[in-house]
Scaffold this active site. Structure first.
Site, mmCIF file in Angstrom:
data_model
loop_
_atom_site.group_PDB
_atom_site.id
_atom_site.type_symbol
_atom_site.label_atom_id
_atom_site.label_comp_id
_atom_site.label_asym_id
_atom_site.label_seq_id
_atom_site.Cartn_x
_atom_site.Cartn_y
_atom_site.Cartn_z
ATOM 1 N N LYS A 85 41.329 47.698 36.878
ATOM 2 C CA LYS A 85 41.210 49.161 36.868
ATOM 3 C C LYS A 85 40.952 49.742 38.256
ATOM 4 C CE LYS A 85 39.740 49.826 32.075
ATOM 5 N NZ LYS A 85 38.753 50.477 31.188
ATOM 6 N N ASP A 145 39.923 56.985 30.107
ATOM 7 C CA ASP A 145 38.620 56.551 29.607
ATOM 8 C C ASP A 145 37.648 57.726 29.548
ATOM 9 O OD1 ASP A 145 39.267 53.898 29.212
ATOM 10 O OD2 ASP A 145 38.469 53.214 31.134
#
Length: 247
Positions: free
Chosen positions: A64, A101
């Site tokens: 990420k 997210d």
């Protein structure tokens, strides 16, 4: 046929392929979604070259943060977080990174806290998922402390986490993969004896739905929530982000 997928390592735990396969079948969408385990994030350009029809990717552990260096641009949210879990391939081939997210965490905290003010939060982990947690907590004005294996990256290490900090921080978020399938018996090493019924525990792990971390919290009377809410919200946010390139 439009093509999408997820990159990371390992991917055996990921529910994304099944989620999107069901979505495509249910909504009559002519698309497919694949899982690609990359030995390193540097394999991404080769993957893209091999699949010119690839429109978008999700990104999971451990890439990420490292994937950011391979992208052409970031949305303001991704830039603020410093981590990406969603990539859109533009019509000209450029790659735009986003962080969905954030939406998943907002939805999760709304569900778990139900309007309560937790006072302080304790965030377990300092990786890409943790950065999104920190962003959303700061957005809500909730002060937090970080627990890390690396003393240089957190306020505390797991081996030196004071019990009074756990007692004081009424929101505890597991932003690590500890407890994820197949190692479902594991849990972050914190003093659970100081968790109370006033605590709220959020685990970003969704496989299994009920982790050992959540079980320990529930045994102490805490309200708990697993990662399913976050997963569903971020997946749909990813789909909307990819769709923007096709309008």
């Amino acid at each position: 046929m439009r093509r999408y997928g997820i990159i990371g390592r390992p991917l055996g735990h990921s529910a994304s392929p099944a989620h999107f396969a069901a979505k495509f079948a249910r909504e009559g969408i002519d698309a497919r979604y694949d899982a690609w385990e990359l030995a390193s994030v540097g394999e991404l350009p080769t993957l893209l070259a091999a699949h010119p029809d690839l429109r978008g990717l999700n990104v999971t552990i451990p890439y990420k943060r490292s994937v950011v260096a391979l992208l052409d641009s970031l949305t303001p949210e991704a830039e603020a977080v410093g981590a990406v879990n969603c990539i859109r391939r533009e019509a000209d081939g450029r790659l735009t990174g986003h962080n969905t997210d954030i939406k998943g965490l907002r939805a999760s905290l709304d569900r778990l806290l139900a309007g309560e003010e937790p006072g302080e939060a304790l965030v377990l982990g300092t990786g890409g998922a943790s950065q999104a947690v920190q962003y959303v907590l700061a957005e809500r004005g909730i002060p937090f402390a970080l627990v890390s294996r690396d003393p240089a990256r957190g306020n505390y290490t797991y081996d030196a986490l004071p019990a009074d900090v756990v007692e004081r921080c009424r929101l505890v978020v597991n932003a690590t993969p500890v407890g994820m399938w197949p190692a479902t018996e594991q849990a972050p090493r914190i003093p659970y004896a100081y968790v109370t019924p006033a605590h709220r525990l959020l685990d970003l792990v969704y496989n299994p739905p009920r982790t050992a971390f959540l079980d320990y919290g529930a045994q102490r009377g805490a309200r708990t929530l697993g990662g399913e809410v976050m997963f569903a919200a971020q997946a749909e946010a990813s789909w909307r982000f990819w769709g923007a390139a096709e309008q």
